[in-house]
Design an enzyme around this catalytic site. Structure first.
Site, PDB file in Angstrom:
ATOM      1  CG  ASP A 240      -9.135  -5.750 -12.020  1.00 57.26           C
ATOM      2  OD1 ASP A 240      -9.013  -4.678 -11.387  1.00 57.26           O
ATOM      3  OD2 ASP A 240      -8.171  -6.490 -12.281  1.00 57.26           O
TER       4      ASP A 240
ATOM      5  CG  ASP B 243      -9.321  -5.163  -6.976  1.00 58.69           C
ATOM      6  OD1 ASP B 243      -9.520  -6.249  -7.555  1.00 58.69           O
ATOM      7  OD2 ASP B 243      -8.379  -4.405  -7.266  1.00 58.69           O
TER       8      ASP B 243
ATOM      9  CG  ASP C 229      -0.579   1.681  -3.867  1.00 63.03           C
ATOM     10  OD1 ASP C 229      -1.756   2.089  -3.831  1.00 63.03           O
ATOM     11  OD2 ASP C 229      -0.152   0.951  -4.795  1.00 63.03           O
TER      12      ASP C 229
HETATM   13  P1  ATP Z   1      -4.887  -1.610 -11.980  1.00 62.24           P
HETATM   14  O1  ATP Z   1      -5.626  -2.861 -11.573  1.00 62.24           O
HETATM   15  O2  ATP Z   1      -5.620  -0.714 -12.879  1.00 62.24           O
HETATM   16  O3  ATP Z   1      -3.504  -1.867 -12.398  1.00 62.24           O
HETATM   17  P2  ATP Z   1      -5.177  -0.992  -9.198  1.00 62.24           P
HETATM   18  O4  ATP Z   1      -5.022   0.315  -8.469  1.00 62.24           O
HETATM   19  O5  ATP Z   1      -6.516  -1.630  -9.136  1.00 62.24           O
HETATM   20  O6  ATP Z   1      -4.710  -0.719 -10.660  1.00 62.24           O
HETATM   21  P3  ATP Z   1      -4.136  -3.417  -8.124  1.00 62.24           P
HETATM   22  O7  ATP Z   1      -2.749  -3.946  -8.247  1.00 62.24           O
HETATM   23  O8  ATP Z   1      -5.259  -4.149  -8.764  1.00 62.24           O
HETATM   24  O9  ATP Z   1      -4.063  -1.927  -8.641  1.00 62.24           O
HETATM   25  O10 ATP Z   1      -4.413  -3.250  -6.574  1.00 62.24           O
HETATM   26  C1  ATP Z   1      -5.682  -2.882  -6.059  1.00 62.24           C
HETATM   27  C2  ATP Z   1      -5.516  -1.903  -4.925  1.00 62.24           C
HETATM   28  O11 ATP Z   1      -4.811  -2.520  -3.848  1.00 62.24           O
HETATM   29  C3  ATP Z   1      -4.692  -0.657  -5.235  1.00 62.24           C
HETATM   30  O12 ATP Z   1      -5.480   0.345  -5.834  1.00 62.24           O
HETATM   31  C4  ATP Z   1      -4.187  -0.257  -3.880  1.00 62.24           C
HETATM   32  O13 ATP Z   1      -5.177   0.414  -3.161  1.00 62.24           O
HETATM   33  C5  ATP Z   1      -3.927  -1.588  -3.218  1.00 62.24           C
HETATM   34  N1  ATP Z   1      -2.559  -2.066  -3.423  1.00 62.24           N
HETATM   35  C6  ATP Z   1      -2.120  -2.887  -4.398  1.00 62.24           C
HETATM   36  N2  ATP Z   1      -0.816  -3.128  -4.281  1.00 62.24           N
HETATM   37  C7  ATP Z   1      -0.401  -2.455  -3.193  1.00 62.24           C
HETATM   38  C8  ATP Z   1       0.866  -2.319  -2.533  1.00 62.24           C
HETATM   39  N3  ATP Z   1       1.947  -2.916  -3.003  1.00 62.24           N
HETATM   40  N4  ATP Z   1       0.897  -1.556  -1.417  1.00 62.24           N
HETATM   41  C9  ATP Z   1      -0.217  -0.954  -0.950  1.00 62.24           C
HETATM   42  N5  ATP Z   1      -1.414  -1.038  -1.520  1.00 62.24           N
HETATM   43  C10 ATP Z   1      -1.521  -1.778  -2.622  1.00 62.24           C
HETATM   44 MG    MG Z   2      -7.039  -3.580  -9.949  1.00 65.36          MG
END
Ligand code: ATP
Ligand code: MG
Length: 477
Positions: A95, A97, A175
């Site tokens: 997805d 964001d 993160d």
């Molecule tokens: P995927 O959706 O492919 O699992 P993602 O990196 O997009 O990976 P998400 O959980 O959708 O992960 O979170 C979106 C973004 O928000 C992350 O890439 C990160 O930058 C931030 N993020 C999410 N969770 C945390 C956290 N616990 N602490 C700090 N930043 C976070």
């Molecule tokens: Mg994501």
């Protein structure tokens, strides 16, 4: 494509720049919570349109619409996180964001039917057609906010994180460096404040700031480090990996419902086997599934666990349905099996012994991760059916096959046979029974033993091996 991307990145992004920005990001996170001015600014690196491989064509129409509408209203808008990371790695983002300087309330005005969700971390869900795009407002430094907007527990855990800021402060609150790359259609640039482009090139998961502090703020980041390393086939940078073992017990402070969600992302995203190995390597596994972890000295228990994860990964690759009920059933089974044996040795008959064992092990798991009822009920049925599958006489086999959980229970039986927990044979009988026509089935039932001899189908080949909670070959209590 990736190599050419990297060589072009190199022109823009020399090593000293990265370490500078890392250090600055580190000091940002370590800064004590005072009302003093914000930490020094991390250095921004801008990768222009022609020097990276992301094109607007790779981005979903909904995400583009959200960015456009925010920009037209005078706000900044960037794709951030997995969307940018996975596109740079030539992958398919799950997805997209969007990060913006609009507050959730301001952004809400721009999208009909949009909803603000979350308390700990307020975000906007903007619905465009069938897609929901998460819109997050740039996070700021806590030192800039009011007490009620950012709260920490006595362990340093962030209870609320709703202080808003700018792009720089947002980047260092994320993160990992590879998750803090920002792409905008306003100029088609990528903005990197933390050395994420270098870490993509070196295939490293590196925490932004001081890893221990960041894990204490949110222990789930420990699981995320492993999740991304497994999914992307990256290494965890040594400084990022170092505190994991010691801080793993902090996972106890995470709400069981959030843990359940994280566990699904860890084990049911197509990289379960690798994730499991990494979780064990970094000693996180015993804090997720303690009863499973305590059994893993037994080769059959280890094989059953690995095989269940292997099957799950395979099914996901083949676009087949997977259910947490089956996976949880497998992960908890070795401990249940062992507990059942213990109760049977005390003279309790097999069926009530299984029920008691299931009850005990399930309750102890619930302390660590929630298991919603819609999964815990079928999980129990899968276990219950293990004592029914050997008994095939009369109408039983026909009735069992009609049971809604028959297919899962049969698959589970095969898993147990494959792992060496029980001898092969019964699984093959059921395979043939399903393939046979009506007459064939009647014949098979007639020839099958009416009641399997005690222990058959549930018997343990290696009685001296695994014991209740035993670490190694010490004798059973
Ligand atoms: P995927 O959706 O492919 O699992 P993602 O990196 O997009 O990976 P998400 O959980 O959708 O992960 O979170 C979106 C973004 O928000 C992350 O890439 C990160 O930058 C931030 N993020 C999410 N969770 C945390 C956290 N616990 N602490 C700090 N930043 C976070
Ligand atoms: Mg994501």
């Amino acid at each position: 494509m990736f190599n050419s991307l990297i060589s072009t990145i190199k022109r823009w992004h020399s090593k000293p720049t990265q370490s500078d920005s890392q250090e600055m990001a580190g000091s940002a996170a370590k800064k004590p919570r005072t009302k003093s001015k914000s930490p020094s600014k991390p250095r921004r690196v801008v990768i222009p349109r022609n020097d990276h491989a992301i094109s607007r064509r790779d981005i979903s129409r909904a995400a583009l619409t959200v960015m456009k509408r925010l920009q037209e209203a005078g706000f900044q808008a960037y794709i951030v996180g997995g969307g940018v990371r996975d596109l740079l790695l030539n992958g398919h983002p799950k997805d997209f964001d969007v990060a913006t300087d609009a507050t959730p309330e301001q952004a809400k005005q721009l999208f009909r039917g949009a909803r603000i969700v979350g308390r700990r971390f307020r975000i906007l869900h903007a619905r465009i057609g069938r897609e929901v795009i998460e819109v997050t407002t740039f996070r700021g430094h806590h030192s800039d906010g009011e007490e009620h907007e950012a709260q920490q527990s006595e362990h340093g855990m962030l209870l609320r994180d709703n202080v808003y800021g700018d792009l720089e402060s947002d980047a260092v609150r994320r993160d990992f460096t590879v998750n803090a790359l920002y792409y905008t259609t306003d100029g088609f640039e990528i903005h990197d404040y933390t050395g994420g482009m270098d870490d993509i090139e070196q295939r490293l998961i590196r925490m932004i700031g001081d890893p221990a502090t960041r894990y204490k703020e949110d222990p789930v980041r420990m699981l995320r480090a492993v999740r991304f390393a497994a999914k992307l086939d990256f290494d965890i940078e040594p400084g990022t990996a170092a505190p994991l073992k010691e801080l793993a017990p902090l996972l106890r402070n995470v709400a069981p419902a959030r843990m359940f969600d994280e566990i699904l992302k860890l084990l049911m995203s197509g990289h379960g086997v690798r994730t499991f190995e990494l979780l064990r390597e970094h000693q996180l596994w015993p804090h997720l599934f303690p009863d499973n972890a305590a059994q893993l000295d037994s080769p059959e228990a280890l094989e059953l666990t690995r095989q269940a994860l292997r099957n799950t990964d395979q099914r996901i690759r083949n676009d087949q349905r997977v259910t947490p009920a089956f996976l949880y059933a497998a992960l908890l089974w070795p401990a249940i099996n062992s507990e059942q044996q213990f109760l049977m040795d005390k003279g309790i008959p097999p069926v009530p012994a299984l029920a008691q064992a299931a009850q005990k092990i399930t309750s102890s798991q619930l302390v660590h991760t929630a298991i919603p009822k819609r999964f815990s009920i079928p999980m129990r049925e899968i276990w219950d059916m293990q004592s029914r599958l050997p008994r095939r006489g009369g109408e039983r086999a026909f009735r069992l096959m009609e049971h809604p959980r028959f297919r899962a229970a049969y698959d589970f039986l095969l898993l147990r046979e494959d792992s060496g927990e029980i001898p092969k044979g019964l699984g093959q009988w059921w395979t043939e029974f399903q393939q046979a026509d009506e007459d064939g089935r009647t014949q098979m039932v007639r020839e099958a033993p009416r009641n399997s001899p005690k222990g058959k189908g549930r018997g343990r080949r290696n009685r001296g091996g695994r014991r209740r909670g035993a670490k190694s070959g010490d004798s059973a209590s």
